[in-house]
Design a protein around this motif. Sequence first.
Motif, PDB file in Angstrom:
ATOM      1  N   GLN A  30      -8.916  51.294  70.340  1.00  0.00           N
ATOM      2  CA  GLN A  30      -8.743  50.774  68.985  1.00  0.00           C
ATOM      3  C   GLN A  30      -8.963  49.266  68.921  1.00  0.00           C
ATOM      4  OE1 GLN A  30      -4.830  51.451  67.356  1.00  0.00           O
ATOM      5  NE2 GLN A  30      -5.258  50.279  65.522  1.00  0.00           N
ATOM      6  N   HIS A  31      -8.583  48.545  69.972  1.00  0.00           N
ATOM      7  CA  HIS A  31      -8.574  47.082  69.913  1.00  0.00           C
ATOM      8  C   HIS A  31      -9.705  46.396  70.670  1.00  0.00           C
ATOM      9  CE1 HIS A  31      -4.860  47.055  67.717  1.00  0.00           C
ATOM     10  NE2 HIS A  31      -4.309  47.848  68.623  1.00  0.00           N
ATOM     11  N   LYS A  32     -10.484  47.108  71.430  1.00  0.00           N
ATOM     12  CA  LYS A  32     -11.554  46.445  72.165  1.00  0.00           C
ATOM     13  C   LYS A  32     -12.839  46.442  71.360  1.00  0.00           C
ATOM     14  CE  LYS A  32     -13.508  50.087  74.968  1.00  0.00           C
ATOM     15  NZ  LYS A  32     -13.716  50.633  76.260  1.00  0.00           N
ATOM     16  N   PRO A  33     -13.762  45.583  71.646  1.00  0.00           N
ATOM     17  CA  PRO A  33     -13.676  44.509  72.629  1.00  0.00           C
ATOM     18  C   PRO A  33     -13.029  43.262  72.038  1.00  0.00           C
ATOM     19  CG  PRO A  33     -15.882  44.551  71.727  1.00  0.00           C
ATOM     20  CD  PRO A  33     -15.114  45.684  71.066  1.00  0.00           C
ATOM     21  N   VAL A  34     -12.338  42.560  72.889  1.00  0.00           N
ATOM     22  CA  VAL A  34     -11.687  41.302  72.528  1.00  0.00           C
ATOM     23  C   VAL A  34     -12.634  40.166  72.912  1.00  0.00           C
ATOM     24  CG1 VAL A  34      -9.749  39.792  73.124  1.00  0.00           C
ATOM     25  CG2 VAL A  34      -9.368  42.237  72.805  1.00  0.00           C
ATOM     26  N   ALA A  35     -12.740  39.188  72.060  1.00  0.00           N
ATOM     27  CA  ALA A  35     -13.618  38.041  72.324  1.00  0.00           C
ATOM     28  C   ALA A  35     -13.176  37.296  73.577  1.00  0.00           C
ATOM     29  CB  ALA A  35     -13.620  37.099  71.129  1.00  0.00           C
ATOM     30  N   ASP A  36     -14.141  36.855  74.359  1.00  0.00           N
ATOM     31  CA  ASP A  36     -13.846  36.148  75.607  1.00  0.00           C
ATOM     32  C   ASP A  36     -13.093  34.836  75.389  1.00  0.00           C
ATOM     33  OD1 ASP A  36     -14.942  38.064  77.264  1.00  0.00           O
ATOM     34  OD2 ASP A  36     -16.918  37.111  77.313  1.00  0.00           O
ATOM     35  N   ASN A  37     -13.220  34.238  74.220  1.00  0.00           N
ATOM     36  CA  ASN A  37     -12.585  32.935  73.986  1.00  0.00           C
ATOM     37  C   ASN A  37     -11.168  33.048  73.418  1.00  0.00           C
ATOM     38  OD1 ASN A  37     -13.384  33.883  71.505  1.00  0.00           O
ATOM     39  ND2 ASN A  37     -14.106  31.924  70.754  1.00  0.00           N
TER      40      ASN A  37
END
Length: 84
Positions: A30-37
């Motif tokens: 549900q929550h991915k992908p998360v920004a690398d920054n």
Amino acid sequence: MESPVHSLNGLFAQLGLPNSDQKIADFIEQHKPVADNTKLAELEFFNPSQQAFLRESLAQDADWAEVIDTLDSLLRHEADIRPS
């Protein structure tokens, strides 16, 4: 004395989240992908108490840090963790 080893299920329980394998897989999908920054402890889907736990555990390199890093990695990458 050996340090305790925490599981992803244990981390989710500690955070007050449903912690079955399926619920964890659903949460990550549900929550991915998360920004690398963006830092894990700053993600809006964690409440302030959860954010504080994540932040403090990482800052203190607590015994939860390894499994928190695992969660961070799972949220940032496209790998599917759903049980087969």
